[in-house]
Design a protein around this motif. Structure first.
Motif, PDB file in Angstrom:
ATOM      1  N   LEU A 321      18.704   0.153 -62.811  1.00  0.00           N
ATOM      2  CA  LEU A 321      17.562   0.312 -61.901  1.00  0.00           C
ATOM      3  C   LEU A 321      17.650  -0.607 -60.687  1.00  0.00           C
ATOM      4  CD1 LEU A 321      14.732   0.516 -64.603  1.00  0.00           C
ATOM      5  CD2 LEU A 321      15.947   2.391 -63.501  1.00  0.00           C
ATOM      6  N   GLN A 322      18.845  -1.098 -60.363  1.00  0.00           N
ATOM      7  CA  GLN A 322      18.960  -2.079 -59.290  1.00  0.00           C
ATOM      8  C   GLN A 322      18.516  -1.529 -57.936  1.00  0.00           C
ATOM      9  OE1 GLN A 322      23.109  -3.108 -58.264  1.00  0.00           O
ATOM     10  NE2 GLN A 322      23.740  -1.559 -59.730  1.00  0.00           N
ATOM     11  N   SER A 323      18.610  -0.207 -57.724  1.00  0.00           N
ATOM     12  CA  SER A 323      18.186   0.368 -56.439  1.00  0.00           C
ATOM     13  C   SER A 323      16.727   0.042 -56.155  1.00  0.00           C
ATOM     14  CB  SER A 323      18.380   1.884 -56.450  1.00  0.00           C
ATOM     15  OG  SER A 323      19.739   2.218 -56.460  1.00  0.00           O
ATOM     16  N   PHE A 324      15.878   0.087 -57.201  1.00  0.00           N
ATOM     17  CA  PHE A 324      14.455  -0.200 -57.009  1.00  0.00           C
ATOM     18  C   PHE A 324      14.244  -1.649 -56.562  1.00  0.00           C
ATOM     19  CE2 PHE A 324      13.821   3.244 -60.333  1.00  0.00           C
ATOM     20  CZ  PHE A 324      13.422   4.186 -59.403  1.00  0.00           C
ATOM     21  N   TYR A 325      15.007  -2.582 -57.157  1.00  0.00           N
ATOM     22  CA  TYR A 325      14.818  -4.000 -56.843  1.00  0.00           C
ATOM     23  C   TYR A 325      15.299  -4.322 -55.424  1.00  0.00           C
ATOM     24  CZ  TYR A 325      14.861  -3.747 -61.939  1.00  0.00           C
ATOM     25  OH  TYR A 325      14.643  -3.385 -63.245  1.00  0.00           O
ATOM     26  N   TYR A 326      16.480  -3.780 -55.046  1.00  0.00           N
ATOM     27  CA  TYR A 326      16.983  -4.032 -53.693  1.00  0.00           C
ATOM     28  C   TYR A 326      16.061  -3.385 -52.653  1.00  0.00           C
ATOM     29  CZ  TYR A 326      21.344  -5.484 -55.942  1.00  0.00           C
ATOM     30  OH  TYR A 326      22.283  -6.133 -56.704  1.00  0.00           O
ATOM     31  N   MET A 327      15.557  -2.190 -52.952  1.00  0.00           N
ATOM     32  CA  MET A 327      14.671  -1.496 -52.014  1.00  0.00           C
ATOM     33  C   MET A 327      13.404  -2.316 -51.765  1.00  0.00           C
ATOM     34  SD  MET A 327      12.776   2.182 -52.468  1.00  0.00           S
ATOM     35  CE  MET A 327      11.606   1.469 -53.609  1.00  0.00           C
ATOM     36  N   ARG A 328      12.895  -2.997 -52.813  1.00  0.00           N
ATOM     37  CA  ARG A 328      11.658  -3.756 -52.639  1.00  0.00           C
ATOM     38  C   ARG A 328      11.849  -4.903 -51.657  1.00  0.00           C
ATOM     39  NH1 ARG A 328       8.590  -1.050 -53.787  1.00  0.00           N
ATOM     40  NH2 ARG A 328       8.371  -1.007 -56.054  1.00  0.00           N
ATOM     41  N   ILE A 329      13.016  -5.559 -51.685  1.00  0.00           N
ATOM     42  CA  ILE A 329      13.298  -6.612 -50.697  1.00  0.00           C
ATOM     43  C   ILE A 329      13.234  -6.023 -49.294  1.00  0.00           C
ATOM     44  CG2 ILE A 329      15.097  -8.136 -49.806  1.00  0.00           C
ATOM     45  CD1 ILE A 329      14.238  -9.373 -52.253  1.00  0.00           C
ATOM     46  N   GLY A 330      13.839  -4.858 -49.118  1.00  0.00           N
ATOM     47  CA  GLY A 330      13.804  -4.199 -47.808  1.00  0.00           C
ATOM     48  C   GLY A 330      12.388  -3.872 -47.380  1.00  0.00           C
ATOM     49  N   ASP A 331      11.550  -3.406 -48.323  1.00  0.00           N
ATOM     50  CA  ASP A 331      10.153  -3.083 -47.996  1.00  0.00           C
ATOM     51  C   ASP A 331       9.423  -4.298 -47.436  1.00  0.00           C
ATOM     52  OD1 ASP A 331      10.472  -0.492 -48.841  1.00  0.00           O
ATOM     53  OD2 ASP A 331       9.637  -0.832 -50.842  1.00  0.00           O
ATOM     54  N   VAL A 332       9.642  -5.465 -48.054  1.00  0.00           N
ATOM     55  CA  VAL A 332       8.961  -6.681 -47.597  1.00  0.00           C
ATOM     56  C   VAL A 332       9.468  -7.078 -46.213  1.00  0.00           C
ATOM     57  CG1 VAL A 332       8.451  -9.093 -48.106  1.00  0.00           C
ATOM     58  CG2 VAL A 332       8.666  -7.459 -49.979  1.00  0.00           C
TER      59      VAL A 332
END
Length: 822
Positions: A321-332
């Motif tokens: 599920l690493q895509s979700f975690y990396y995407m959240r950094i981008g969202d912030v």
């Protein structure tokens, strides 16, 4: 989810995803099976499967239904697919039937059922019923199969010898009717379990029953939260920590839609309790908290929790599920206007293989990257990127269809393709009203505010106000401060366009209040940017004015003359500066040579000093060795002399022999040790006691109990303490047990500011009226003198035996090197 409403992902797609996970260890660096979790108990593995499944369901906003998400979670961690459902009857490992079902060998499991008997048959019936009951899809045949096995297990367990399975049958029936859509009938069975647990005073069962009763209610059902809260109270009162984690997570899910502040506290409580019980997979909770703080515009906390989710992902090996975690950094980072860094994180979240099987994991990252192109005013690039991806990977879920329609609407609007943009917005709205309420988050008010802007730009103020109101209503319900402030901004623009200036001013004040309260730093940065733009425009206008008035030519001449002088001055300064730099460089070179020479001399002196220290240590060890040998010679001479003596003289010689050995042993320890100034006192005491026991031939009539804290003593303290120990133990052996067995206890206690040595026995004790301070006994005089020599308190007590206590003062400890060993 209810059976006839839950088919969000097809069974074929789910099987494809699970097979892909099961068969793929990694592709292009992207792992598709997480690290094993064999360090967890069965109970903790079940908690992991449940929380991972619920996270996948939430992260995909319900497009992977709960049952499918649970299967995916179990595949990711190589767990039994029945683990989330068998908590009441399978807590000691999986059975043969469960292994067959998890491997998809249902026919073999049914064949095994025919040969099973007793509890094994009952368990397999439960397993088969749960398999069909929670099988993804909406086939009525699954419910029919569930009923067959449910009726069989109900019949078997109705016999007296299986009464302990009664509540499990009720639970199975409650789940069955929930999946069938008959909520009222389902709740009857859960209420019966609650009543049964109360009657039998089964507190863990009652807490679990209340939680299940809440789980198997629709999301917005009245009383759902109250049931969870009752279960939570029982868990906290009776310390049912693993179950408490499950209940907190379910409460947080409800609060996430209704009360973000309460959800924040729930999630923080989950993190704290999870760390206490050793639940390591906290990346899901940190990731949800990051999303929550984005909604409340607390981007500092959002970034902290997004980074924590990646930290726990790496610690636990949760690569699927690493895509979700990396995407959240981008969202912030997007919210912080760090678009270049945000783009890098979105691209990192898309590094894995882009396939149909993994689309459920990376499609949100693709949409986020597309929106970032629009945020950076690059609509043509957004359109090209979207068309490239969707040509091979069209959206697979309702949510993805909606979000893709929104992205297309935005880049069409930016490219002035108004009809196409409106058509895409309508596609979004066609399904938005039917989307499940529990999965409506920040994306929806965000789309509504963009729709309001779109219609405002088309001067369709009625539609613009409609969507601004929708954004306002939803943002108020979700407590999304950022979108709420944007709603007031749109109301301000609409009221201004309508000439309603009083309302416009009121809305602008609300917008400013909300915007300033949530993003004050960002507002200041925007203000600075506007100020720079204003000064630039003003300067351009002045230049244009000079050109128009004919003054610009003179200004250019002056500017040219100034530039010449400035150039000459700059060259002069550069030459001077270069000369100074060269001079400094030469001086530094000389300094470096001097420092290297000094360093060489210091190294040589250090080597010489080190050699001297080694020689002195060797000489000191040699001195201790020779002193030990001399003392052993004295012991041998005394031993030889004792052969020619009797009675009192012999006893005196023996006592002297023991005292000399006591000192000899210390010197032996010193020359054998790496440290030539201190000895390890516990080892010394053990060897000294063993020597005395052997010398007096106690033959196990006297038991020695030695409990000495691990410390190092400086030799100046060790020798007196050793002599005192010798005298005390010798006296106990000789006089405490004249005609019976006994026990001698030696306790050494090391505290922060004192050290105490106690030698006690359970023998006859001292004579009545005995005063050790007036005694002429050589032993007592020697012990008192030695204690005084090392500034130690010397006490003697007699009752049921004799106790001698020597306590070293803090001053002695500070000045004589008493070092506890860690």
């Amino acid at each position: 989810m209810i059976r006839n409403l839950k088919r969000k992902i097809t069974l074929r797609n789910l099987v494809s995803i699970c097979l892909f996970i099961a068969q793929s260890s990694s592709i292009n660096g992207q792992a598709f099976r997480n690290a094993n979790v064999d360090y967890y108990s069965t109970e903790m593995k079940r908690l992991l499967a449940l929380e991972t499944g619920y996270y996948i369901n939430g992260a995909t906003q319900g497009q992977v239904d709960v049952d499918s998400a649970m299967i995916m979670a179990c595949e990711m961690y190589s767990l039994s697919r029945l683990l989330p459902y068998n908590e009441g009857y399978a807590n000691v490992g999986d059975s043969q039937g469960e292994r067959l079902i998890s491997a998809g060998k249902i026919h073999q499991a049914k064949k095994l059922l025919k040969s099973e008997t007793g509890p094994d048959k009952v368990r397999l019936l439960f397993d088969l019923a749960n398999y069909y009951l929670f099988r993804p899809g909406s086939s009525s045949g699954d419910l029919d199969s569930t009923r067959v096995y449910m009726d069989q297990v109900d019949k078997i367990t109705s016999e007296n010898k299986y009464k302990n399975w009664y509540n499990e049958v009720l639970k199975l029936k409650g789940k069955f009717y929930y999946q069938s859509g008959n909520i009222s009938e389902s709740q009857k069975y859960f209420e019966e379990i609650v009543k049964s647990c109360k009657n039998s005073n089964d507190v863990p069962g009652l807490a679990n029953a209340l939680m299940n009763q809440g789980v198997f209610l629709p999301f917005n059902a009245p009383g759902k939260l109250a049931l969870f809260q009752q279960s939570l109270a029982l868990c906290q009162k009776h310390k049912l920590k693993t179950l408490e984690l499950q209940v907190i997570a379910r409460i947080a899910t409800i609060h996430f839609v209704t009360d973000l502040a309460a959800s924040e506290q729930d999630l923080l409580a989950f993190l704290k309790l999870g760390q206490q019980v050793g639940f390591r997979h906290l990346q899901y909770t940190h990731n949800v908290l990051a999303y929550l703080y984005i909604q409340t515009t607390d981007y500092v906390k959002a970034m902290d929790h997004a980074q924590q989710s990646i930290k726990y992902m790496r610690q636990t090996g949760d690569w699927v599920l690493q895509s979700f975690y990396y995407m959240r950094i981008g969202d912030v980072l997007v919210r912080l206007n760090r678009t270049k860094e945000a783009m890098a994180w979105f691209e990192k979240s898309l590094e894995g293989p882009l396939t149909r099987q993994t689309q459920v994991f990376w499609y949100k990252s693709f949409l986020s990257k597309s929106r970032l192109f629009l945020y950076e005013n690059r609509p043509a690039e957004a359109a090209a990127f979207v068309n490239k991806i969707t040509a091979s990977f069209p959206p697979a879920s309702i949510f993805d269809h909606m979000q893709l329609a929104f992205v297309k609407a935005e880049f069409n609007a930016s490219l002035n393709r108004i009809p196409e943009a409106e058509q895409e917005y309508k596609r979004f709205l066609a399904v938005a009203d039917k989307f499940p309420a529990e999965h409506i988050h920040n994306e929806f008010p965000n789309v509504f505010i963009h729709l309001s802007r779109f219609y405002f730009n088309q001067k369709n103020y009625g539609q613009s106000r409609l969507f601004a109101q929708k954004c306002f209503d939803l943002s108020t319900r979700q407590q999304s401060v950022g979108n709420l402030s944007l709603s007031h901004l749109m109301f301000f623009r609409l009221d201004s366009a309508a000439g309603n200036y009083v309302s416009a001013i009121r809305n602008y004040e609300k917008y400013k209040m909300l915007a300033d309260s949530t993003s004050n730093i960002r507002q200041r940065e925007k203000y600075d940017e506007l100020l720079v733009k204003y000064e630039t425009v003003k300067k351009d206008q002045n230049i244009e004015s000079l050109q128009q008035s004919g003054v610009v030519r003179e200004a250019r001449l002056r500017q040219s003359d100034f530039e010449k002088k400035l150039t000459l001055g700059g060259i002069s300064i550069l030459l001077i500066f270069s000369g100074l730099l060269f001079r400094q460089f030469r001086a530094k070179q000389k300094s470096n040579v001097r420092l290297e020479r000094q360093q060489t001399e210091i190294s040589q002196k250090n080597d010489a000093l080190h050699q001297l220290v080694e020689e002195k240590e060797w000489l000191l060890k040699e001195v201790h060795h020779r002193v030990k040998n001399n003392l052993h010679t004295i012991v041998s001479l005394l031993e030889h002399q004792s052969d020619f003596l009797t009675s009192d003289a012999l006893a005196a010689i023996r006592d002297s022999q023991h005292r000399v050995f006591c000192m000899s042993l210390i010197h032996q320890k010193l020359y054998l040790s790496e440290n030539v100034t201190t000895i390890r006192f516990p080892e010394y005491v053990g060897e000294m006691v063993a020597y005395l026991a052997e010398s007096f031939k106690t033959q196990h009539q006297i038991i020695f109990d030695v409990k000495v804290d691990s410390i190092d003593l400086e030799v100046g303290i060790a020798i007196p303490l050793g002599l005192i120990l010798n005298e005390a133990v010798t006296n106990s052996i000789k006089y405490a047990f004249p005609s019976r067995s006994g026990k001698i206890e030696i306790i050494g206690t090391s505290m922060a500011d004192f050290y105490q040595l106690i030698i006690s026995d359970n023998g006859n004790g001292l004579p009545d009226g005995f005063d050790e301070t007036k005694s002429n006994s050589l032993g007592f005089r020697l012990m008192r003198g030695l204690s005084k020599e090392i500034d130690a308190a010397f006490e003697v007590c007699s009752g049921f035996g004799t106790k001698i206590m020597i306590t070293l003062s803090p001053e002695t400890i500070d000045s004589r090197v008493l070092t506890p060993k860690l």
